[in-house]
Design an enzyme around this catalytic site. Structure first.
Site, short mmCIF file in Angstrom:
data_model
loop_
_atom_site.label_atom_id
_atom_site.label_comp_id
_atom_site.label_asym_id
_atom_site.label_seq_id
_atom_site.Cartn_x
_atom_site.Cartn_y
_atom_site.Cartn_z
N LYS A 48 51.43 -33.98 -62.06
CA LYS A 48 50.59 -34.95 -61.54
C LYS A 48 51.80 -36.08 -61.59
O LYS A 48 51.75 -37.12 -60.78
CB LYS A 48 49.53 -35.25 -62.52
N HIS A 94 30.49 -4.33 -32.28
CA HIS A 94 31.52 -4.24 -33.33
C HIS A 94 32.64 -5.03 -32.78
O HIS A 94 33.79 -4.69 -32.34
CB HIS A 94 32.04 -2.53 -32.84
#
Length: 508
Positions: A138, A270
Site C-alpha cells: 500500500k 456446438h
C-alpha cells in the site's frame, strides 16, 4: 522518486535463496530487522541483525501468532515520508522507518494438499505476513515489498544495479506482484472453507458459484463462476447446462456483431452458426436463418437482436430448440413460447462483457484479448483487376462477421445478408470449402453470385479455383501468403473480385 533503502525487515518461512539478498543488503549498509528463525539464519551468516522484539518491546507471543503486529513495525512501514504529520508522529513515538520488507507466507495450500488435520491447516493461515505484505505494498511510494522467494533473484539484480536504491516504478511493480500473492493466498483459504479448491487456482473466489448438473459430458463435474443474472433474465425453462452456457457465449459474441443492424437471427450448434440472416422483419430474418440448415438447427440455441413478436414466435415454436435469447418479447409471443416446458427463454440485459478471455492449458492459463476487430469495406484492399459490386461488398462484410466466430479452418459462403453454408473446424481450407459447397447444395442454395470469406490466407490457388467452379464471384481473405499472387492471378483470369483485410481470424 529514487529512494535508497536504509532499513529492511526480513521474516520468511522459506530460507532457500535468501542468502544473496541478505548479503547485498548488508554490503549496502542496510539496517536489518528480523524475527525468529530468520533472525537466526542471518546471524549464522555473520551479519548483524536487530530482533523485532527490540522495536516492539514484546516477545513473540501466543505460539508465534503475534510477532510483528505492532505500531512500531506497522507504523514504520506505513507512515508517509512526505507527510509532515506522519513524520512528526513517527518521531514522537520513536518509530523507525522500514524501507523494505521481505516476507513470505505460511504454506497454507501445501498443508491442505498434505492431508493435514484441520487444526494444522488453520494454524497455517498467515496473519502477520499477509498484513506486512499489504501494508508495504500500500505504501509503495516509500517502501519496497518482496512477497515471494521466487522474487529474490530479481530483487538482488535490481539492488545490485542501483546500489540498493529503487525507483517508483520498481516499487509499484513489486506492490502489484504482492497483491497478486495476497489474492491467491486468500483465495486458497476461501476455497478451503467453501470446499471449492478449483476456484482458488484461477482466481474465481469472489464470484458467485453455480454447480452444474455435469460438464461437457455426464462424467465430468462442472461449476459456473459468474453473475448470470446481470446478463440475462430467465423467463422460462430448465437450468442452463455446461454445453448450454458454451453455446450461449458463442451466440452473444456473434449477435454483438449486429448491434444496431436490422433484425438478425442466429442459430448456434456446438458454438458454430448453422444459420444466420438479417432481414427487414424479425420473422423473415428467422425464416432465412432456419433455411440455412434446418437439420442442424434441431436442438440448437437461437439468438436475435430484435424483439420477438407473435408472428415470429409462431415460427420459432415449431422448432425444437434448447434456448432462445432476445432483448425483448411481446407478451403474447412469450406466452406462446412458454408452451414448451423445458425450453429456456432468456431476456438479455445490457451488460458490458470483459474484453479479455482465458483458458486453462497444461499447468497454467492462457490470457488474451478477445477478437474485437470487425472489418468493414473501408478497410478492404482490392487486389484484383475487378472490384466487388456494392452488393458483393455488403455480402463480404456479412460473411466476415460470421467467419471470425466459426471454428478454424473455416470458409463462409453468403449472399444478401444470409449465410448459405460454412465449413467448420476442418484440417485444411480446401476441406472447409468443399464442406461448405456440399452443404449449400444439399439445402438448395444457388451459389452463383455468392461470396466467400476465409479466416486465413490461401497458401495455394486451389480454393479460389474450386469457389469459381461453384459460382462464387467475390472473395475476402486476410492476405499475406507468399503465394497470394497465384490466387490473385486466378481471380483476374476468371473475372472474380478479391479483397484482403490484413487481419486473420483463427478460432480454436
Amino acid at each position: 522518486m529514487s529512494k535508497k533503502i536504509q532499513s529492511a525487515l526480513i521474516s520468511v518461512y522459506y530460507k532457500d535463496g535468501l542468502e544473496p539478498l541478505v548479503r547485498i543488503l548488508h554490503q549496502n549498509d542496510v539496517k536489518l530487522y528480523s524475527t525468529g528463525g530468520t533472525q537466526t539464519f542471518i546471524e549464522n551468516l555473520g551479519i548483524p541483525v536487530t530482533a523485532a522484539e527490540e522495536l516492539t518491546g514484546y516477545p513473540s507471543i501466543f505460539g508465534g501468532r503475534v510477532k510483528t503486529l505492532h505500531p512500531a513495525i506497522m507504523g514504520g512501514i506505513l507512515y508517509r515520508r512526505d507527510d509532515a504529520g506522519d513524520v512528526a508522529q513517527a518521531e514522537q513515538y520513536n518509530i523507525p522507518a522500514i524501507d523494505m520488507v521481505v516476507v513470505d507466507l505460511y504454506p497454507f495450500e501445501e498443508t491442505v494438499a498434505s492431508g493435514a488435520s484441520e487444526e494444522d491447516i488453520i494454524e497455517k493461515i498467515d496473519i502477520g505476513g499477509i498484513s506486512l505484505i499489504r501494508a508495504t505494498a500500500k505504501n509503495f511510494k516509500d517502501t519496497l515489498i518482496v512477497s515471494s522467494r521466487s522474487q529474490y533473484a530479481e530483487v538482488v539484480e535490481l539492488l545490485a544495479n542501483k546500489a540498493a536504491s529503487t525507483d517508483l516504478e520498481d516499487r509499484r511493480l513489486f506492490a502489484g506482484k504482492a497483491f497478486g500473492v495476497s489474492a491467491q493466498y486468500d483465495g486458497a483459504i476461501n476455497s478451503f472453507f467453501l470446499g471449492r479448491e478449483d476456484a482458488a487456482l484461477y482466481g474465481f473466489t469472489g464470484l458467485p458459484a453455480q454447480t452444474l448438473r455435469y460438464g461437457e459430458n455426464p462424467h465430468q463435474k462442472a461449476t459456473y463462476y459468474g453473475d448470470l443474472e446481470a446478463i440475462f433474465e430467465k423467463l422460462h425453462g430448465k437450468e442452463l447446462s455446461y454445453n448450454n452456457l458454451v453455446d450461449v457465449d458463442a451466440c452473444v459474441s456473434l449477435i454483438d456483431e449486429f448491434i444496431g443492424a436490422e433484425p438478425t437471427f442466429a442459430i448456434i450448434k456446438h458454438t458454430n452458426a448453422c444459420g444466420i440472416a438479417t432481414a427487414s422483419t424479425a420473422k423473415q430474418a428467422y425464416d432465412n436463418a432456419l433455411a440455412c440448415d434446418p437439420v442442424s438447427a434441431f436442438g440448437g440455441v437461437v439468438i436475435t437482436n430484435a424483439k420477438v413478436d407473435l408472428a415470429t414466435a409462431e415460427e420459432l415454436n415449431k422448432l425444437f430448440m434448447e434456448i432462445l435469447i432476445a432483448p425483448a418479447y411481446d407478451a403474447d409471443a412469450l406466452e406462446l413460447l412458454k408452451s414448451k416446458k423445458n425450453r429456456i427463454l432468456l431476456k438479455r440485459n445490457p451488460q458490458q462483457l470483459p474484453a479479455v478471455m482465458f483458458k486453462t492449458l497444461l499447468n497454467g492459463v492462457l490470457l488474451q484479448d478477445k477478437d474485437l476487430v470487425t472489418e468493414i469495406a473501408e478497410g478492404f484492399t482490392t487486389v484484383t483487376t475487378k472490384s466487388p459490386s456494392p452488393a458483393e461488398i455488403s455480402a463480404l462484410e456479412f460473411a466476415l462477421k460470421i467467419c471470425k466466430h466459426t471454428k478454424s479452418n473455416t470458409i463462409v459462403l453468403a449472399k444478401e445478408n444470409q449465410l448459405l453454408a460454412s465449413g467448420t473446424g476442418q484440417t485444411s481450407r480446401v476441406d472447409a470449402l468443399r464442406q461448405a459447397i456440399d452443404k449449400a447444395k444439399a439445402f438448395g442454395f444457388d451459389l452463383n453470385g455468392a461470396v466467400m470469406a476465409s479466416d486465413a490466407f490461401f497458401p495455394f490457388p486451389d480454393c479460389v479455383e474450386i469457389a469459381h467452379l461453384a459460382g462464387i464471384t467475390a472473395v475476402v481473405q486476410p492476405g499475406g501468403s507468399i503465394r497470394d499472387k497465384d490466387s490473385i492471378a486466378y481471380c483476374d483470369n476468371h473475372g472474380i473480385s478479391m479483397v484482403t483485410t490484413g487481419v486473420r481470424h483463427f478460432k480454436h
